[in-house]
Each structure stands twice: as C-alpha cells, then as structure tokens.
Design an enzyme around this catalytic site. Structure first.
Site: not given
Length: 323
Positions: A119, A184, A319
């Site tokens: 990306r 990932k 977060r």
C-alpha cells in the site's frame, strides 16, 4: 537481484527436495564445473533462497521447496489462463500491461518479485518461494463505482480458502490486509483502470507469507506472520487452486449483490471489531471503537462521544501500537 536462468532453474529443481547434493553430482547433471556450481548457488542465494553447504556433503536448501507448476495449475483452473513467471518485477504491473489479451479470472503467479509494491507504494519483500504471489484480472461492466468494497471481498475469499485448506484463525484488517495473531500475514493491492461509462478493469494482487528464509526476515519493517505458523504447507499448487477458485466464486457474487452480501462475514472475521483504534486520514487522527463495516464497505467508528463516523479510506491501527 540475481536472474533465474534456465540452468539455475534446473539447479533449483534438483535442490528442491531439501536433501544434500554434492557439487560433483550437480556439476555432472548440469554439464558444468564444480566451481560453476558454486557460482550459480550464490546466484540462487541472491534471490532470497536459503542454500547452505557442508564440506564433504554438498549443497541443500534449508527447507524443501514445492515449485509452482504451470501445466498442473492450468489444468486445474481451466479454461482460465494461468501464467507462472518465476522471477518478475511485479505481477500486478505485468498483468496491467497485459489487459488487452486477458479474460476475466486469468491469473499470473511468481516465485519471487523484485519490485513488489504494498500500500502507498511501500516495497514488498518477496524472497523466492517464501510467499504466494498472485495477480488476478477481473472486469466489472458496471464501471468503477461498482468496485467499492471489492478488496474486502478478496480478503474474505482468501481467509475462507485458507480455512478450507486447514489453516484456521486468519483474520482481516480493513481495508485490505490479512492478520494472524495480530500480525500481518498478507497484503492485497487492487489496481483499476477504465473510462467514464465503460467497464472497470481490475488487477487484484496478493502477497501471502508462507515460510520466509531467516536471511530475509530482517528486511520486513512491520510485525509479520507466516502461514507455516499454523500448519505444514504440503502443496503450494493446491493452495493456489483453492484461492483462485474462491476468488472467482466470491467476485462473481460481489458483482451480483455488492459488498452488502458480505457484511456479516467481514464483521465476523474483522480483527479490529470492538477494539479501540485510531484512524489516520492524512494528517488527521480519529480515535474510537471499531464497529465493523456498513453496507458500502465503509469502516464504522464509534467515537468517545457515542456518535458514529464512517470512513471510506485511511489507515487503521490499534491504539497504543503502530500496527
């Protein structure tokens, strides 16, 4: 990066069983000297392959390698086109340049990419045989607007195909990553072209970590996972057949019914659903609780004030982490 010449490809096929092969043996089979064998082994290492040598025993791969088999895949996925290009710059770029000769569902595969893109143009590390690298062509007659949410459907198809192959526990990260244990596992990159009023041409790229050589692991700049964490990868060709078959089926359903048909499935597989996250939109940062997606594929965020916001783009992370 090294080139995979026909001679090196033959050398690799001999080493693929993961057993020791003496330099003498390999040299005889390839009609080259032992010194030349050593030089070509170094070239294979340049592709990210983990080859080591032991004096008196010869050369071997750290792990056996099941090479992609174009003729086997072509038979299994007929009548669609399957092209295997062992070493390529980028399967997506190659397929984008090939659109004029492609039919819907045609697939390009590579063992290794030298210019893979993630990306936002980030480089994608892809050592030889360590990943499943795939690009698939699809066409939407309804035009570009009909593509909204498509990358979400691709993610669902891949997770379901992996589960069918015995790899359970993979989750999704909005809008186009696959996660395993919060790290990932795969990235999806959808690139499109088209003109107003005309069909939308899509090239759907995916890089799925299978088993990455130790020598390449340090080059990855984010927490990552590999499929071998949850099971033995016996047959990469069977994995490709399952993935492509699911993609064909799910994309056809998406074309008929849109992303709304997949909303429930996505929300069940969403790694971030119900967790405190931050969404980055350029310089802007918004905090809240992730609440899955809506019928357009937009991310729903419940703000601390209790109101809800929807996002069609942006980067999401837990977060307190960079992931």
């Amino acid at each position: 990066m090294s080139e995979l010449t026909p001679l090196r490809e033959n050398l690799l096929r001999m080493l693929a069983d993961g057993q020791f092969h003496s330099g003498e043996q390999l040299g005889e089979a390839l009609s080259i000297s032992r010194a030349a064998v050593s030089k070509h082994v170094q070239a294979l290492k340049g592709l990210g392959l983990d080859v080591y040598s032991v004096s008196g025993k010869g050369y071997r791969l750290a792990v056996p390698l099941h090479l992609l088999n174009e003729s086997l895949l072509s038979r299994a996925l007929a009548p669609g086109r399957v092209e295997v290009v062992p070493v390529i710059g980028s399967t997506n770029q190659y397929w984008l340049e090939s659109i004029a000769r492609l039919e819907k569902g045609d697939v390009c595969l590579a063992e290794c990419q030298t210019a893979g893109r993630g990306r936002r143009g980030r480089p994608w590390v892809s050592p030889f045989g360590g990943q499943l690298i795939l690009s698939l062509y699809w066409r939407l007659e309804q035009g570009m607007a009909a593509a909204m949410g498509l990358s979400l459907v691709v993610g669902i198809a891949v997770v379901e195909a992996l589960a069918e192959q015995g790899f359970d526990g993979v989750q999704l990260k909005w809008p186009n990553d696959l996660y395993l244990n919060g790290r990932k596992l795969a990235g999806i990159l959808v690139e499109m072209s088209g003109t107003a009023g005309g069909p939308c041409h899509l090239v759907i790229g995916m890089g799925l970590n299978l088993l990455l050589p130790k020598s390449e692991q340090g080059r990855i700049d984010q927490p990552w996972a590999e499929l071998s964490d949850i099971g033995d990868i016996q047959d990469r060709n069977a994995l490709v057949v399952a993935l492509v078959s699911y993609l064909h089926r799910y994309l056809a359903l998406f074309e008929r019914e849109g992303i709304a048909a997949f909303r429930e499935q996505w929300n069940r597989l969403d790694y971030f659903n119900g967790k405190p996250v931050r969404v980055l939109m350029g310089e802007q940062e918004v905090n809240g609780i992730a609440r899955g997606i809506d019928d357009q594929g937009a991310l729903l965020l419940e703000l601390d004030t209790g109101e809800s916001r929807r996002f069609l783009g942006g980067e999401i992370s837990l977060r307190g982490t960079g992931g």
